[in-house]
Design an enzyme around this catalytic site. Structure first.
Site, short mmCIF file in Angstrom:
data_model
loop_
_atom_site.label_atom_id
_atom_site.label_comp_id
_atom_site.label_asym_id
_atom_site.label_seq_id
_atom_site.Cartn_x
_atom_site.Cartn_y
_atom_site.Cartn_z
N SER A 211 49.62 -42.13 57.52
CA SER A 211 51.20 -42.48 57.70
C SER A 211 51.91 -41.15 57.37
CB SER A 211 51.74 -43.48 57.05
OG SER A 211 52.93 -44.08 57.46
N ASN A 212 53.33 -41.29 57.29
CA ASN A 212 54.14 -40.14 56.94
C ASN A 212 55.44 -40.55 55.93
OD1 ASN A 212 56.52 -40.96 58.52
ND2 ASN A 212 55.02 -41.09 60.29
N ASP A 213 56.02 -39.69 55.81
CA ASP A 213 57.02 -40.01 54.56
C ASP A 213 58.32 -40.44 54.73
OD1 ASP A 213 55.93 -38.76 52.33
OD2 ASP A 213 56.75 -36.77 52.47
#
Ligand code: CTP
Length: 398
Positions: A211-213
């Site tokens: 995923s990402n932030d």
């Protein structure tokens, strides 16, 4: 939404009177001017002075104590109000309102008002469920009043049932929905807007993902801002942040699921705002069981479809807004995406700085258009950034 709103706040006699103080305070904090009227029964539970001190206005109780000869007080309050709230509303007052009684200050003023009525019934479960009360509430609703459904839970009687006064935040949310529905002048009335939010999750196995932030804050703020301007908003989100009840919310995890949800709604949409941070890649194979530890692990990735680009190709009447999360050459990359994805607007932000963008409450963005000059929104809360982006969208739609 409540800024400078003139609210006549009617308090009738039930144990929930003490809870209505919080609601009144929250409305004042949101910028409303509140004037209170109470029934004598309400004053048995909480002294009028409490409401007077907190609202900074005299509390009306007696129809015949006309201290200001230039006004007939209950008519004056009825004419002054933009909005009437009865909280709590007892079965007795609901019955009187339904049948046009005017036997105290509250019922007299409410019979005389022409502005919208919002009712928060709170009472014993059996009183609430009684056919007489239900029919009376129905009469008020048929006349255009908003009837807030009481909560189910522990009642003052010592047992659990339906009839509790809801939390102030829930009442305010319902009030906002009511006001949005009533206001036909809102610029996005009748428009359907699709907004995506959050960082997608690409599963490796049942317990692991890439995923990402992205927190989803920007997309959720955009959904609320568009909703407040009257749009029918559908939010497709990978975030678990709370969402206003008026916003239709669809939860997704992967980019593939997001694609499917966007694609099937795109034709009926007037504008699409892709604030989601869509993962560019997903594991080529997803393991059915939790993967066991290995000395070395290589995960093969496959490229995800570019949702915005695909919608850009399908675009007919829709306005398309993309985001460009960049750490360098912001303008150059943003303009490239604007063109390649066939967008009307692109919101570029620098995700390389820790005080803005991903996973923070603030953002600073520059918005590029196809023909107009770019617009910069300096570092501010994401809610304010969202409001400004929605204003720019309204201009594009005009
Ligand atoms: N986007 C999309 N589908 C993808 C990737 C991105 O719809 N598979 C959308 C994003 O929601 C955003 C815009 O495209 O509105 C730009 O996303 P960004 O991550 O900044 O750029 P990419 O197109 O992925 O290009 P790059 O990663 O090379 O910067």
């Amino acid at each position: 939404m409540f800024k400078d709103k003139k609210i006549a706040f009617y308090v009738t006699g039930g144990i929930a009177v003490y809870k209505s103080i919080q609601l009144m305070r929250d409305l004042i904090k949101l910028g409303a001017e509140v004037k209170v009227a109470m029934t004598p029964a309400a004053a048995e539970f909480v002294a009028p002075l409490t409401f007077q001190v907190l609202s900074k206005n005299a509390v009306h109780m007696d129809t015949f104590s006309e201290e200001l000869p230039q006004y007939v007080q209950h008519i004056h309050l009825a004419d002054w109000a933009d909005l009437n709230i009865v909280a709590p509303a007892t079965a007795n007052t609901v019955a009187k309102l339904a049948h046009g009684f005017a036997d105290n200050f509250v019922t007299s003023a409410l019979l005389a008002t022409t502005s919208p009525l919002f009712v928060v019934p709170a009472m014993n479960e059996h009183m609430y469920e009684h056919p007489a009360t239900q029919e009376n509430l129905q009469i008020l609703q048929n006349r255009g009043a908003y009837i807030m459904e009481p909560e189910t839970g522990f009642l003052a009687e010592g047992y659990s049932g339906k009839g509790r006064f809801p939390e102030s935040a829930a009442i305010i949310e319902a009030l906002e929905s009511f006001l949005i529905d009533l206001d036909e002048q809102l610029p996005l009335k009748g428009k359907s807007i699709l907004i995506t939010a959050g960082g997608t999750k690409e599963r490796i196995d049942p317990v692991r993902y890439i995923s990402n932030d992205s927190s989803g804050k920007m997309g959720h703020a955009l959904a609320e801002a568009a909703c407040r301007q009257g749009a029918e908003v559908t939010l497709i989100t990978a975030s678990s942040l709370p969402v206003h009840k008026k916003i239709r919310t669809i939860s997704i995890d992967s980019a593939a699921a997001l694609y499917k949800e966007v694609d099937q709604r795109f034709d009926q949409t007037d504008a699409l705002i892709m604030a989601a941070a869509v993962s560019d890649y997903a594991p080529a194979h997803q393991a059915d069981h939790k993967m066991k530890k290995q000395d070395q692990l290589t995960i093969e990735l496959k490229k995800n479809r570019d949702i915005l680009k695909a919608m850009g190709k399908k675009k007919a009447h829709q306005i398309l807004i993309g985001f460009a999360a960049e750490t360098e050459h912001i303008e150059q990359y943003a303009l490239k995406k604007l063109k390649e994805k066939n967008l009307d607007m692109i919101v570029a932000n620098d995700v390389g700085q820790s005080d803005r963008g991903f996973n923070t409450d603030q953002n600073e963005v520059t918005i590029y258009f196809r023909a107009e000059e770019p617009a910069t929104i300096l570092l501010t809360d994401k809610t304010k950034v969202a409001e400004k982006i929605v204003q720019l969208l309204i201009q594009q739609m005009e």
